[in-house]
Design an enzyme around this catalytic site. Structure first.
Site, PDB file in Angstrom:
ATOM      1  N   ASP A  78      31.517  47.739 -55.243  1.00 12.22           N
ATOM      2  CA  ASP A  78      32.146  46.742 -56.118  1.00 12.22           C
ATOM      3  C   ASP A  78      31.617  46.735 -57.538  1.00 12.22           C
ATOM      4  O   ASP A  78      31.703  45.737 -58.222  1.00 12.22           O
ATOM      5  CB  ASP A  78      32.000  45.339 -55.500  1.00 12.22           C
ATOM      6  CG  ASP A  78      30.632  44.753 -55.757  1.00 12.22           C
ATOM      7  OD1 ASP A  78      29.656  45.525 -55.834  1.00 12.22           O
ATOM      8  OD2 ASP A  78      30.534  43.526 -55.903  1.00 12.22           O
ATOM      9  N   GLU A  79      31.071  47.851 -57.993  1.00 10.00           N
ATOM     10  CA  GLU A  79      30.612  47.846 -59.390  1.00 10.00           C
ATOM     11  C   GLU A  79      30.834  49.209 -60.044  1.00 10.00           C
ATOM     12  O   GLU A  79      30.750  50.244 -59.377  1.00 10.00           O
ATOM     13  CB  GLU A  79      29.137  47.432 -59.504  1.00 10.00           C
ATOM     14  CG  GLU A  79      28.206  48.322 -58.769  1.00 10.00           C
ATOM     15  CD  GLU A  79      26.750  47.875 -58.824  1.00 10.00           C
ATOM     16  OE1 GLU A  79      26.311  47.360 -59.849  1.00 10.00           O
ATOM     17  OE2 GLU A  79      26.065  48.095 -57.808  1.00 10.00           O
ATOM     18  N   ASP A 115      31.009  44.125 -62.491  1.00  9.63           N
ATOM     19  CA  ASP A 115      30.592  43.802 -61.122  1.00  9.63           C
ATOM     20  C   ASP A 115      31.534  42.734 -60.565  1.00  9.63           C
ATOM     21  O   ASP A 115      31.733  41.683 -61.200  1.00  9.63           O
ATOM     22  CB  ASP A 115      29.144  43.261 -61.186  1.00  9.63           C
ATOM     23  CG  ASP A 115      28.543  43.085 -59.812  1.00  9.63           C
ATOM     24  OD1 ASP A 115      29.083  43.644 -58.840  1.00  9.63           O
ATOM     25  OD2 ASP A 115      27.529  42.360 -59.705  1.00  9.63           O
ATOM     26  N   ARG A 155      27.898  28.479 -52.900  1.00 10.21           N
ATOM     27  CA  ARG A 155      26.561  28.606 -53.499  1.00 10.21           C
ATOM     28  C   ARG A 155      26.105  27.275 -54.093  1.00 10.21           C
ATOM     29  O   ARG A 155      24.915  26.982 -54.138  1.00 10.21           O
ATOM     30  CB  ARG A 155      26.554  29.699 -54.580  1.00 10.21           C
ATOM     31  CG  ARG A 155      26.728  31.085 -53.996  1.00 10.21           C
ATOM     32  CD  ARG A 155      26.629  32.175 -55.054  1.00 10.21           C
ATOM     33  NE  ARG A 155      27.310  33.375 -54.586  1.00 10.21           N
ATOM     34  CZ  ARG A 155      27.198  34.575 -55.148  1.00 10.21           C
ATOM     35  NH1 ARG A 155      26.422  34.748 -56.198  1.00 10.21           N
ATOM     36  NH2 ARG A 155      27.859  35.611 -54.668  1.00 10.21           N
TER      37      ARG A 155
HETATM   38  N1  DCP Z   1      26.867  43.289 -49.332  1.00 12.89           N
HETATM   39  C1  DCP Z   1      26.420  43.411 -48.019  1.00 12.89           C
HETATM   40  N2  DCP Z   1      25.099  43.283 -47.743  1.00 12.89           N
HETATM   41  C2  DCP Z   1      24.227  43.058 -48.727  1.00 12.89           C
HETATM   42  C3  DCP Z   1      24.651  42.971 -50.059  1.00 12.89           C
HETATM   43  C4  DCP Z   1      25.999  43.061 -50.326  1.00 12.89           C
HETATM   44  O1  DCP Z   1      27.228  43.623 -47.122  1.00 12.89           O
HETATM   45  N3  DCP Z   1      22.939  42.926 -48.444  1.00 12.89           N
HETATM   46  C5  DCP Z   1      28.316  43.402 -49.613  1.00 12.89           C
HETATM   47  C6  DCP Z   1      28.968  42.035 -49.650  1.00 12.89           C
HETATM   48  C7  DCP Z   1      29.205  41.767 -51.092  1.00 12.89           C
HETATM   49  C8  DCP Z   1      29.354  43.134 -51.675  1.00 12.89           C
HETATM   50  O2  DCP Z   1      28.531  43.979 -50.894  1.00 12.89           O
HETATM   51  O3  DCP Z   1      30.354  40.973 -51.330  1.00 12.89           O
HETATM   52  C9  DCP Z   1      28.908  43.199 -53.114  1.00 12.89           C
HETATM   53  O4  DCP Z   1      27.550  42.791 -53.201  1.00 12.89           O
HETATM   54  P1  DCP Z   1      26.954  42.025 -54.460  1.00 12.89           P
HETATM   55  O5  DCP Z   1      25.485  42.108 -54.389  1.00 12.89           O
HETATM   56  O6  DCP Z   1      27.640  42.475 -55.701  1.00 12.89           O
HETATM   57  O7  DCP Z   1      27.281  40.522 -54.196  1.00 12.89           O
HETATM   58  P2  DCP Z   1      28.638  39.755 -54.306  1.00 12.89           P
HETATM   59  O8  DCP Z   1      29.702  40.566 -54.939  1.00 12.89           O
HETATM   60  O9  DCP Z   1      28.964  39.213 -52.957  1.00 12.89           O
HETATM   61  O10 DCP Z   1      28.232  38.542 -55.207  1.00 12.89           O
HETATM   62  P3  DCP Z   1      27.915  38.506 -56.747  1.00 12.89           P
HETATM   63  O11 DCP Z   1      29.033  37.755 -57.360  1.00 12.89           O
HETATM   64  O12 DCP Z   1      26.633  37.778 -56.835  1.00 12.89           O
HETATM   65  O13 DCP Z   1      27.812  39.902 -57.274  1.00 12.89           O
END
Ligand code: DCP
Length: 638
Positions: free
Chosen positions: A120-121, A18, A60
């Site tokens: 992204d995963e 991820d 954060r």
């Molecule tokens: N995303 C979005 N709206 C959301 C959730 C996510 O647009 N409600 C987008 C922005 C994030 C990407 O998807 O960067 C990936 O979501 P993740 O939940 O994996 O969160 P992040 O990658 O941002 O953070 P983490 O490091 O906690 O996984």
């Protein structure tokens, strides 16, 4: 609903990778000055500084969260850098994030089966790679172990210890470990190397979970972030699950929200460990055989779900929300937004077709709405599906028909005002065109086959006869990894749940058209007809060229057999299907270049020649343009 799958006999090594604060990392790569600074990506809308959709780990630390608005984030972290998400057609444009995700997938997919689970995963099945490593170059003979592997968090190992890295090294090298743990140790080293490669080549960091199944790997990847990896040896599974809140499984999308609520309310299950108090029979009694067994198994940390071999999204979708005063209140405004969304969707499916030779079969519209002073103002706006026709104008047309039909159901004859708070359109049921049949696409394309966004790109891709899932409207918009819904709260990253798919299939037992398609598939595995899911078996195929009334009659019968459809209203669906049926089949036989047929696989060559033969006969009998087919645009000559 989840479905229990048989557990494989052999131990597997599964990783879930991820990306860390992904959109932020993409923006930081575009603008390296942002690296190391508290940063967040915000939706373009400027209300209270826009909604945060991704937050860097530096931000954060100050308490900045994704649920905040930009103004709020600035209060808790005055130095925060807010980057606007790119915008196109008045909405968030996620293309740069999608292609950044693809860069990562290209690297990760080099070591085993890879399933792109969201933007992204990914899941990786590293079993074979781990087995080879264990037999050829086990950890203890390696000259150097990647530092990232030594930094692994191995559940069950004392992590407080100052000698943590030494403990991990020992764990990785244990000669007397059981075979499962040895495979996991190899998996940890392989993943560490992959993560280093991702960083070197893309400048992105990621986190990973390494375990014996997908469920555990996904839980583990979130346990230590950013830029870390967590290993789950079998011996620590029960510890991990016993205190794991059911809510966490919901957040990680491993448990449906409704099922999670029911477990808590009806059975008093708050942690996965609490599930151990219930027998398999009891869980089956409460949730059905499949889900009951699935719950019983996850409580024990087992899950047979396979890593699918899929590097591309399962569906494409884009959406837009219209909160508060922005709600759309006229059909004209809905049409205007739908047109824009459909334009984007059309570009993306056309790109997918050109680039990956994949065809989408179902178009679905999800809408959220309210009624002003309606008697049943809580009534949900139904989601509607119909067969997908390629070409922007057609998609726009069909989407609007879906909307009209859904609005009609939503209002149920009440003459009252309404407001639309979100629109989302998706293309799903995507199938691949096998190599060898690609050149036949030339025939099903219009003049502008190379232009991806052209309004009149009249690509004649056959529709699928599909039924929209029941209750599609429940919960958030069911977006997918490829989806682009510009509302954080409703944007689900997860792919369409595999198990949902299975249940959906079950809900529509093979009958009517579905049954004939299924049989056809079994009988004619190489048949090009699988790209013409609306077509019938060879015995009825000739109808497609001719007898309209017969076609109409039989379709009516099938619809009655299948019961009420959630798709377009009957009349629309019928006219669409009939129209499309004719679009599909009414190409000009004389335009077909025999050399292209020679390129097809033998089985398909025979079949295509069969059609052409009957079509030639028919063309001789019926003058082109003299029938109802004349109203449905024919394939243009390239
Ligand atoms: N995303 C979005 N709206 C959301 C959730 C996510 O647009 N409600 C987008 C922005 C994030 C990407 O998807 O960067 C990936 O979501 P993740 O939940 O994996 O969160 P992040 O990658 O941002 O953070 P983490 O490091 O906690 O996984």
């Amino acid at each position: 609903m989840p479905v229990a799958r048989p557990e494989p006999q052999e131990p597997r090594v599964i990783a879930h990778v991820d990306m860390d604060c992904f959109y932020v990392q993409v923006e930081q790569r575009k603008n390296p000055e942002l690296r190391g600074l508290p940063t967040a990506v915000v939706q373009y809308n400027n209300w209270k500084g826009g909604g945060l959709i991704a937050v860097s780990y530096e931000a954060r630390k100050f308490g900045v969260k994704r649920s905040m608005r930009g103004d709020e984030a600035k209060k808790v972290c005055p130095d925060i850098q807010l980057v606007q998400v790119p915008v196109a057609r008045g909405k968030a444009d996620l293309n740069s994030y999608r292609s950044a995700g693809s860069e990562v997938v290209a690297i990760l997919s080099t070591k085993g089966r890879c399933e792109r689970a969201s933007i992204d995963e990914v899941y990786l099945d590293l079993t074979d790679a781990a087995k080879s490593m264990l037999s050829e170059t086990p950890p203890e003979v390696l000259e150097s172990i990647p530092e990232e592997a030594l930094k692994s968090k191995v559940l069950g190992l004392n992590s407080e210890d100052d000698d943590r890295e030494k403990n991990v090294r020992e764990w990785l090298f244990r000669r007397h470990a059981d075979y499962q743990d040895k495979l996991l140790a190899c998996g940890a080293i392989i993943v560490a190397r992959l993560r280093v490669k991702v960083l070197e080549e893309t400048k992105f960091t990621c986190s990973a979970g390494i375990a014996h199944n997908k469920m555990l790997a996904k839980l583990a990847s979130a346990m230590h972030k950013p830029a870390q990896q967590t290993v789950v040896p079998s011996s620590s599974v029960m510890d991990l699950l016993s205190s794991l809140p059911v809510k966490k499984m919901i957040i990680r999308k491993q448990l449906g929200g409704k099922l999670g609520c029911s477990l808590q309310i009806d059975l008093g299950v708050n942690t996965i460990g609490d599930l151990l108090n219930f027998s398999e029979a009891k869980l089956q009694e409460c949730y059905g055989i499949n889900t009951g067994t699935w719950l019983w198994k996850i409580a024990r940390g087992t899950s047979g779900e396979e890593v699918e071999d899929r590097l591309l999204p399962k569906s494409h979708g884009c959406g837009k929300t219209f909160p508060g005063p922005k709600a759309l209140k006229t059909t004209a405004s809905v049409r205007s937004w739908l047109n824009q969304l459909c334009e984007e969707l059309s570009e993306r499916i056309q790109f997918d077709l050109d680039q990956n030779k994949r065809v989408a079969h179902t178009l679905t519209l999800h809408t959220n709405a309210y009624k002003e002073n309606g008697v049943d103002s809580q009534r949900k706006f139904p989601s509607k599906s119909c067969p997908l026709r390629y070409g922007t104008a057609k998609i726009q047309d069909d989407a609007m028909k879906l909307f009209d039909s859904a609005l009609h159901d939503f209002l149920s004859s009440q003459n009252i005002r309404w407001g639309i708070t979100s629109l989302s359109i998706s293309a799903s049921k995507i199938s691949e065109i096998p190599s060898g049949t690609c050149s036949i696409l030339k025939f099903f394309r219009g003049e502008n086959s190379s232009s991806m966004s052209s309004d009149n790109s009249d690509v004649l891709i056959p529709e699928s006869i599909s039924k929209s899932p029941k209750n599609e409207n429940e919960g958030c918009m069911a977006a997918t990894q490829s989806d682009n819904v510009d509302q954080p709260a409703c944007q689900e990253k997860e792919n369409e749940n595999h198990s949902n798919q299975t249940v959906q299939d079950k809900a529509n037992p093979a009958q009517g058209i579905g049954a004939s398609q299924k049989k056809l598939k079994e009988k004619e595995p190489y048949s090009i007809l699988k790209f013409f899911p609306g077509s019938e078996s060879s015995s009825t195929r000739k109808r497609a060229f001719g007898d309209l009334n017969q076609d109409h009659l039989e379709r009516n019968q099938t619809e009655q057999q299948e019961g009420p459809s959630e798709g377009c209203d009957d009349a629309t669906a019928r006219s669409n299907q009939t129209a499309q049926q004719h679009e599909i089949w009414n190409f000009n036989v004389e335009d077909v270049d025999p050399s292209v047929i020679d390129e097809l696989p033998l089985e398909i060559q025979r079949e295509v020649r069969g059609w052409l033969h009957s079509a030639t006969k028919r063309t001789n009998m019926t003058k082109r343009g003299s029938s109802i087919a004349h109203y449905f645009s024919p394939v243009k000559k390239t």
